[in-house]
Design an enzyme around this catalytic site. Structure first.
Site, mmCIF file in Angstrom:
data_model
loop_
_atom_site.group_PDB
_atom_site.id
_atom_site.type_symbol
_atom_site.label_atom_id
_atom_site.label_comp_id
_atom_site.label_asym_id
_atom_site.label_seq_id
_atom_site.Cartn_x
_atom_site.Cartn_y
_atom_site.Cartn_z
ATOM 1 N N GLU A 207 53.545 49.813 34.177
ATOM 2 C CA GLU A 207 52.300 48.823 34.321
ATOM 3 C C GLU A 207 52.785 47.632 33.963
ATOM 4 O OE1 GLU A 207 48.351 50.530 33.944
ATOM 5 O OE2 GLU A 207 47.428 48.274 33.892
ATOM 6 N N ARG A 208 52.879 46.509 34.807
ATOM 7 C CA ARG A 208 53.100 45.258 34.475
ATOM 8 C C ARG A 208 54.656 45.042 33.963
ATOM 9 N NH1 ARG A 208 48.811 43.341 36.931
ATOM 10 N NH2 ARG A 208 46.966 44.536 36.388
ATOM 11 N N LYS A 327 43.647 53.017 23.720
ATOM 12 C CA LYS A 327 42.713 52.144 24.374
ATOM 13 C C LYS A 327 41.503 52.620 24.772
ATOM 14 C CE LYS A 327 42.976 49.278 28.813
ATOM 15 N NZ LYS A 327 43.738 48.893 29.929
ATOM 16 N N GLU A 331 38.413 48.770 30.311
ATOM 17 C CA GLU A 331 39.114 48.837 31.655
ATOM 18 C C GLU A 331 38.970 50.327 32.284
ATOM 19 O OE1 GLU A 331 42.752 46.834 31.529
ATOM 20 O OE2 GLU A 331 41.481 44.803 31.524
ATOM 21 N N ARG A 364 43.206 49.633 19.764
ATOM 22 C CA ARG A 364 43.040 48.226 20.254
ATOM 23 C C ARG A 364 41.567 47.531 20.324
ATOM 24 N NH1 ARG A 364 45.051 47.718 25.470
ATOM 25 N NH2 ARG A 364 46.721 45.981 25.630
ATOM 26 N N ARG A 381 32.996 37.025 28.108
ATOM 27 C CA ARG A 381 33.681 38.162 27.966
ATOM 28 C C ARG A 381 34.545 38.009 26.428
ATOM 29 N NH1 ARG A 381 38.883 39.873 31.402
ATOM 30 N NH2 ARG A 381 40.494 40.718 29.892
ATOM 31 N N LYS A 405 44.596 41.259 20.755
ATOM 32 C CA LYS A 405 45.297 40.367 21.529
ATOM 33 C C LYS A 405 45.466 38.795 21.194
ATOM 34 C CE LYS A 405 45.450 43.023 25.795
ATOM 35 N NZ LYS A 405 45.413 42.897 27.227
ATOM 36 N N ASP A 410 42.764 37.660 27.647
ATOM 37 C CA ASP A 410 43.680 38.595 28.067
ATOM 38 C C ASP A 410 45.189 37.700 28.501
ATOM 39 O OD1 ASP A 410 45.398 40.555 28.910
ATOM 40 O OD2 ASP A 410 44.206 40.993 30.765
ATOM 41 N N GLU A 432 48.620 41.356 18.983
ATOM 42 C CA GLU A 432 49.410 41.980 20.260
ATOM 43 C C GLU A 432 49.747 40.816 21.047
ATOM 44 O OE1 GLU A 432 47.734 45.357 22.070
ATOM 45 O OE2 GLU A 432 48.106 44.427 24.155
ATOM 46 N N GLU A 438 53.456 38.836 32.400
ATOM 47 C CA GLU A 438 52.347 39.212 33.206
ATOM 48 C C GLU A 438 51.596 38.007 34.011
ATOM 49 O OE1 GLU A 438 48.929 41.659 31.756
ATOM 50 O OE2 GLU A 438 48.045 41.535 33.492
ATOM 51 N N GLU A 556 52.417 26.154 32.116
ATOM 52 C CA GLU A 556 51.106 25.860 32.105
ATOM 53 C C GLU A 556 50.462 24.960 32.848
ATOM 54 O OE1 GLU A 556 49.934 24.165 28.407
ATOM 55 O OE2 GLU A 556 47.987 24.897 28.373
HETATM 56 O O1 GCW Z 1 46.380 42.399 31.050
HETATM 57 C C1 GCW Z 1 45.713 43.351 31.360
HETATM 58 C C2 GCW Z 1 46.559 44.156 32.307
HETATM 59 C C3 GCW Z 1 46.330 45.651 32.395
HETATM 60 C C4 GCW Z 1 46.475 46.263 31.068
HETATM 61 C C5 GCW Z 1 45.461 45.831 30.234
HETATM 62 C C6 GCW Z 1 45.647 45.952 28.824
HETATM 63 C C7 GCW Z 1 47.740 48.437 30.294
HETATM 64 O O2 GCW Z 1 45.962 43.544 33.585
HETATM 65 O O3 GCW Z 1 47.354 46.087 33.373
HETATM 66 O O4 GCW Z 1 46.460 47.523 30.969
HETATM 67 O O5 GCW Z 1 45.487 44.464 30.105
HETATM 68 O O6 GCW Z 1 45.938 45.252 28.039
HETATM 69 O O7 GCW Z 1 45.266 47.001 28.267
#
Ligand code: GCW
Length: 870
Positions: A207-208, A327, A331, A364, A381, A405, A410, A432, A438, A556
């Site tokens: 993923e990513r 997690k 999501e 997380r 959010r 994060k 995100d 994180e 990404e 940016e």
């Molecule tokens: O940035 C988003 C991503 C998801 C990712 C999620 C996360 C693993 O688009 O792909 O899932 O964050 O950090 O949990």
């Protein structure tokens, strides 16, 4: 593009600082470097990027000379696979750099030696030897001493791992030419937890991930050959990284199946000699969805017992297992909210199972509702993590670490620091960071993230009287926490160069170096990395360092300046432009642009109240647009397009200018890179050049999409007349078409004029032609086409019947549609044209890809300063 006299009349902040720095550095380097490269002649050899910063290339005679006095033997006291790695690495490194193979010993010989030992073993042979300052776990001491009358270089630590880190530090010094004769150096890591997370799935996808398939998994199983894993562990260890989570945080519950554990144990085995413990992402619903229980309620005793039993099973197979990352309620992942329980209930039940074995539970804080009602202006959010976790401060067990994060949304190209770091005085925290790019160009765009991370780590949250920079909070210093640290989402893949682009490896390197010592500067890190990765020639070091240091702000500026966040398609690839995609849905990545103004009001007085989550000093700064820095203005405030920034420009004009500046800088990267031809190996030179050219083309796609979108939305023209005016451009739909037909591109701003062309029938060649009306001269013909993932169309370009270029659209971009993800530029330089010349493009479709084209630009090369190469 010849109409763009970027930066000359009115240079922006971005252009002034970056350009002058680049030019200065390169001028100095050119003066010093030219002589060197001539002297080096044919010494450049083939490179794949696989060895990254651990190349151990031969030092020049002059550089090697100072190490002639290094002992001829390396002695390991004690016995462990990590010490064994340390000894072998030292031998390997010195053989590579100095051409000398040290004698390997396991007891003190009667000759000078490099001694590798834990403190305990060292004391046994030399009780008097004591470090002058505290040595913490994983820290090391390198010192020149006499042992039993012999001149020795001692590398010691309380742990095996620390000895290994000391060896890597010594090798780095030698690679960089630092004197080692009178060493007496102690280094301690900033924090105990220095982990990477890899989001690999059992089916081999990541993923990513942007660099090929998983190095861990294949078709549901652990790979038979774990050679790549061993080499990855070595790279990580060289930076002091001591933990790696090997599977996606969107965790497959089957990961924890008993039958799979022996396979996972093989991965742990591959990591072990390098001191890297493995961790697993665990699915919170595991007890129910794969464990046979009727519930996963964390307060149900059967669930606690299940986790305990499961954890015991893991430790039987993997005795040094590091722990889980979780997690949950995020999501679509199930979590404690299913039973009305809190994240603390959830974390603690698992932490208690890990505790007797020394394991850690990373929980997380990336928890938010992705079905927010966008019509409610109070919804935000960004507030979620603090709202959820701050009230739980003090309720987490001591082996729980909240993994947060860096920003409240995100991994955007820029966000303010997450206020949650300041709101957890009684909880362990880790930051994180995202190494995999990404939202920052997916390794196709150059974006060195260390400057971003430094801004975040150095940010003073004013959580206490004295300064409380984020780095000290996660180190555990500020609130006297026993544990804390750094987590980097790495997502390396099986591409030979690990991240898909040799330059992107600076992010993995930089993450590791900062996790070890967050006080290092971005400058120091990038120079070190460049020298280790590409050698020491001044032109190379200066050029690459300067490009890297400039790259984040460049990225940016053409993808989301002023705190807009990355204006990408958030519902899909997170790659190309998709300005509307963040609006009118529940994901909450809103920028709230409308006809009147832009930005999200997050103030307490009139907005969502997010600003109130910061300490008064920080909240005071963000409360008013007057005191908010320009680069975060639109994250915190909704303002009219005519609002005047600190820079003196209006918001709308700054949006236009930054996008033009950014795209021009991306083009300059190509020019700067081209000055390195012949100074490095042809393989990496060519590979990176191709990426930079691609980026320069895609930056124009971004620039045009964002500028046209805001032009339409605001109704305000670009004061410098560039937006919407492209005198060099010939739209494909206006050419004479044979077999091609016009098509609408969605969203409209991702193609010039909202339209392109595609072949009407599959597999049949189509042509698009026009006559140039430019006066005779040298020109560049830039063809903007769409390179979809569902075919490999072929293109040929002919001038008056003469073939001047041909290529296949065979890149792997993240979409099957013509649009912002796939729009790609072919730069055809050095073409002599006269008025009336016919330019024809022949497209041959393949599969579902109908040789789609957007436009052609014919740009006079005289306008360029000295560009000739293709
Ligand atoms: O940035 C988003 C991503 C998801 C990712 C999620 C996360 C693993 O688009 O792909 O899932 O964050 O950090 O949990």
């Amino acid at each position: 593009m010849t109409d763009v006299r970027y930066g000359r009349e009115q240079p922006s902040r971005l252009s002034r600082s970056i350009e002058s720095d680049l030019v200065k550095r390169i001028a100095v380097a050119l003066a010093a470097g030219v002589v060197l490269v001539l002297a080096l002649g044919g010494a450049l050899y083939a490179e794949t990027g696989y060895d990254a910063w651990l190349r151990y290339g031969p030092l020049s005679y002059a550089a090697a000379k100072q190490y002639q006095t290094l002992p001829a033997s390396v002695v390991v006291l004690g016995d462990s696979s990590i010490l064994d790695s340390a000894q072998k690495e030292l031998i390997r490194g010195l053989r590579g750099m100095l051409g000398r193979t040290l004698r390997a010993n396991s007891s003190l010989p009667a000759e000078p030696g490099i001694i590798l030992a834990r403190l305990a073993e060292l004391r046994a042979v030399s009780p008097a030897l004591k470090p002058r300052a505290e040595l913490r776990a994983d820290g090391f001491w390198i010192t020149s001493v006499r042992l039993r009358g012999q001149a020795c270089l001692v590398i010691t630590s309380p742990t095996d791992r620390g000895v290994l880190y000391g060896v890597f530090a010594l090798l780095r010094k030698i690679a960089l030419g630092t004197p080692t004769a009178k060493l007496d150096e102690i280094q301690n890591p900033s924090a105990p937890l220095r982990w990477v997370n890899d989001w690999d799935n059992r089916n081999g996808t990541i993923e990513r991930g942007y660099a090929g398939a998983s190095i861990f998994f294949e078709n549901g199983s652990v790979r038979a050959d774990l050679g790549r894993v061993r080499d990855y562990a070595r790279l990580l260890a060289s930076l002091g990284i001591n933990g790696c989570v090997i599977n996606n945080v969107n965790a497959d519950p089957k990961t924890l199946e008993d039958g799979f554990l022996p396979q996972l144990a093989r991965i742990a085995e591959a990591f072990r000699p390098w001191g890297v413990r493995i961790g697993l992402s665990a699915n919170f619903a595991s007890p129910k969805v794969m464990g046979g229980l009727g519930t996963f309620d964390p307060l149900d005793p059967s669930v606690g017992a299940w986790w305990q039993h499961k954890v015991e099973g893991i430790y039987t197979q993997i005795p040094d297992f590091g722990g889980f990352v979780m997690k949950a309620d995020s999501e679509g992942q199930l979590g404690p909210s299913t039973y009305g329980r809190s994240p603390a209930d959830a974390a603690n039940v698992i932490a208690r199972a890990l505790k007797p074995h020394g394991g850690v539970l990373f929980y997380r804080a990336f928890v938010y509702n992705h079905h927010l009602d966008w019509r409610n202006p109070k919804n935000d959010r960004a507030k979620a993590a603090y709202d959820i976790f701050h009230p739980l401060d003090g309720k987490f067990d001591d082996n729980v670490v909240l993994q947060i994060k860096y920003g409240p949304i995100d991994f955007q190209v820029r966000e303010p620091v997450s206020p949650l770091f300041g709101g957890l005085a009684h909880t362990n925290t880790a930051i994180e960071l995202q190494i995999t790019q990404e939202y920052t160009g997916q390794q196709r765009h150059l974006c060195f993230l260390v400057p971003l991370w430094k801004e975040v780590l150095d940010f003073n949250l004013h959580a206490k009287e004295l300064a409380t920079p984020v780095k000290e909070i996660v180190e555990g210093k500020t609130f006297h926490r026993p544990m804390g640290g750094f987590v980097g989402v790495a997502n390396v893949g099986s591409d030979l160069n690990w991240l898909g682009n040799p330059l992107a490896m600076a992010n993995l390197y930089g993450f590791g170096r900062l996790a070890w010592n967050p006080n290092l500067s971005a400058n120091a890190i990038v120079e070190e990395w460049t020298r280790l990765t590409f050698g020491k020639q001044p032109l190379v070091v200066q050029t690459i360092s300067a490009m890297q240091l400039a790259s984040w702000k460049v990225y940016e500026s053409y993808t989301g300046p002023l705190g807009l966040q990355t204006l990408t398609n958030i519902l899909g690839s997170h790659y190309g432009p998709g300005i509307d995609s963040s609006e009118q849905n529940g994901w909450g990545q809103w920028h709230r642009a409308d006809h009147e103004g832009v930005g999200m009001d997050r103030t307490v007085a009139t907005g969502t109240g997010f600003v109130g989550q910061y300490s008064p000093a920080v909240a005071g700064m963000y409360a008013s647009p007057k005191t908010t820095p320009d680069d975060l203005l639109l994250f915190f405030h909704h303002v009219p397009y005519s609002y005047v920034l600190h820079s003196g420009k209006t918001v709308i004009q700054e949006i236009y200018d930054l996008h033009y500046d950014g795209a021009e800088h991306a083009r300059q990267f190509v020019k700067h890179w081209e000055t390195l031809r012949g100074y490095l190996d042809e393989e990496r030179y060519a590979e990176i050049l191709a990426r930079l050219k691609y980026q320069a083309g895609h930056a124009i796609v971004w620039r045009d999409a964002v500028c046209n979108w805001f032009r339409r939305e605001s109704g305000i023209a670009d004061a410098r007349g560039r937006v919407g005016h492209h005198p060099d451009r010939v739209e494909a739909e206006n050419m004479q078409l044979n077999g091609y037909r016009p098509m609408d591109v969605v969203p409209w701003e991702n193609a010039s004029g909202g339209k392109g062309i595609e072949c009407a029938a599959p597999e049949k060649e189509c042509t698009a032609e026009f006559r140039s009306d430019r006066p005779a001269g040298w020109y560049e013909i830039d063809v903007q086409y769409f390179d979809q993932n569902n075919g490999e169309s072929r293109f040929r370009v002919l001038v008056n019947q003469q073939l001047v270029d041909e290529w296949r659209a065979g890149d792997h971009l993240p979409s099957n549609q013509p649009g912002g993800d796939t729009s790609t530029r072919r730069w055809i330089t050095g073409i002599a044209l006269r008025a009336g010349d016919e330019i024809r493009i022949e497209g041959t479709p393949d599969g579902e890809e109908r040789a789609p084209l957007d436009y052609v630009e014919v740009r006079a090369m005289e306008a360029e300063s000295g560009s000739t190469s293709k």
